[in-house]
Design an enzyme around this catalytic site. Structure first.
Site, short mmCIF file in Angstrom:
data_model
loop_
_atom_site.label_atom_id
_atom_site.label_comp_id
_atom_site.label_asym_id
_atom_site.label_seq_id
_atom_site.Cartn_x
_atom_site.Cartn_y
_atom_site.Cartn_z
N SER A 236 50.49 35.55 50.26
CA SER A 236 51.63 35.37 51.11
C SER A 236 52.71 36.34 50.82
O SER A 236 52.91 36.77 49.64
CB SER A 236 52.44 34.03 51.12
N1 SAH Z 1 49.04 30.34 48.50
C1 SAH Z 1 48.76 31.42 48.32
C2 SAH Z 1 48.14 31.96 50.23
C3 SAH Z 1 46.59 31.96 50.37
S1 SAH Z 1 46.28 32.05 51.83
C4 SAH Z 1 49.62 32.53 48.12
O1 SAH Z 1 50.12 32.43 46.88
O2 SAH Z 1 49.67 33.80 48.39
C5 SAH Z 1 45.90 30.44 52.35
C6 SAH Z 1 44.70 29.79 51.65
O3 SAH Z 1 44.29 28.42 52.39
C7 SAH Z 1 43.44 30.34 51.64
O4 SAH Z 1 42.80 30.81 50.31
C8 SAH Z 1 42.31 29.53 52.31
O5 SAH Z 1 41.15 29.68 51.79
C9 SAH Z 1 42.91 28.20 52.23
N2 SAH Z 1 42.57 27.17 53.11
C10 SAH Z 1 42.59 27.18 54.42
N3 SAH Z 1 42.13 26.05 54.87
C11 SAH Z 1 42.05 25.00 53.62
C12 SAH Z 1 41.75 23.53 53.35
N4 SAH Z 1 41.31 22.90 54.24
N5 SAH Z 1 41.96 23.22 52.04
C13 SAH Z 1 42.29 24.02 51.10
N6 SAH Z 1 42.70 25.27 51.31
C14 SAH Z 1 42.51 25.71 52.70
#
Ligand code: SAH
Length: 249
Positions: free
Chosen positions: A98
């Site tokens: 993010s």
């Molecule tokens: N928190 C991260 C952003 C990751 S992007 C940061 O620090 O930048 C969002 C994440 O959500 C992805 O890794 C994706 O695999 C995860 N995601 C999507 N659907 C999900 C679900 N049902 N359960 C857990 N994670 C999920």
């Protein structure tokens, strides 16, 4: 993550999958590309934090957390020079880290909505672990769940060197929240849903806050459990998050 202070967590949460393999070396911490660009210096993060402060509405504790967490350690060496720009960047498996402004905004909104430091937070979507690390500086305990095994393991490696004893990573489908850690003061999703999964609201303590990107076009929405089990909601801002998916991969 072997500090004795971790003892207040259950040894293994239902639904969590222990990683049986030995600790990997924190290779990114030593990446020459990152060092060569001076990214280990506090000054680069200070400049990022000043830009975040200038956006307005950021909480001092959130900005202090952004100052404390070295974002370049969560990126491939080739992308590390961009770590302190306000960009979402690829972390593999079609996912992104993010933007700093989004992470700072989410932490600030939670602190403001709760009137102080949350005792216990659940993050949906660990990704590379960056936001989880930031949250661990503003909350008492943080649980973070990820559905893609390779990213869960990447986050483990990235976070090991930072030694954050109040952060617990889980592999699982975050659509169901994480009952084992509930109730939470805050649930924060890094993946966008059409509507909030019922478990996210059900696992909030009374007065607790859910912050999640919702709908199409996406909006970052806040929901608070109030008296009588009712929910109040408000829109924080427009949002551009990856979609919430189902099942483990
Ligand atoms: N928190 C991260 C952003 C990751 S992007 C940061 O620090 O930048 C969002 C994440 O959500 C992805 O890794 C994706 O695999 C995860 N995601 C999507 N659907 C999900 C679900 N049902 N359960 C857990 N994670 C999920």
């Amino acid at each position: 993550m072997t500090s004795p202070r971790r003892a207040h967590f259950p040894a293994r949460l239902p639904g969590s999958v222990p990683d049986p393999r030995p600790a990997a070396a924190p290779e990114r911490a030593q990446a020459p590309a990152a060092r060569g660009h001076g990214l280990d210096s506090d000054a680069v993060r200070t400049r990022m934090v000043e830009r975040l402060r200038a956006l307005g509405g950021m909480e001092p504790a959130a900005l202090a957390a952004m100052q404390a967490v070295p974002r370049h350690l969560f990126l491939e060496p080739a992308l590390a020079p961009q770590a302190y720009l306000d960009n979402a960047l690829p972390i593999g498996h079609g996912q992104t880290i993010s933007k700093p402004s989004v992470v700072a905004r989410c932490a600030s909104v939670l602190l403001q909505a709760l009137g102080g430091r949350p005792a216990r937070v659940l993050e949906i979507g660990t990704g590379c672990g960056y936001q989880a690390a930031v949250l661990s500086h503003v909350a008492g305990e943080v649980y973070s769940i990820e559905r893609i095994r390779a990213l869960h393991e990447l986050a483990r490696r990235n976070l090991r060197a930072l030694r954050l004893p109040n952060l617990r990573l889980l592999l699982g489908d975050g659509n169901d929240g994480l009952a084992a850690g509930a109730p939470y003061d805050a649930v924060l999703s890094a993946a966008a849903a059409e509507t909030p999964p019922p478990a996210w609201l059900a696992q909030l303590r009374p007065g607790g806050v859910l912050l999640a990107p919702i709908g199409q076009p996406q909006r970052l929405m806040a929901y608070r459990r109030i008296a009588g089990g009712r929910i109040e909601s408000w829109c924080v801002e427009d949002a551009h998050f990856v979609p919430l998916k189902s099942g483990l991969v």
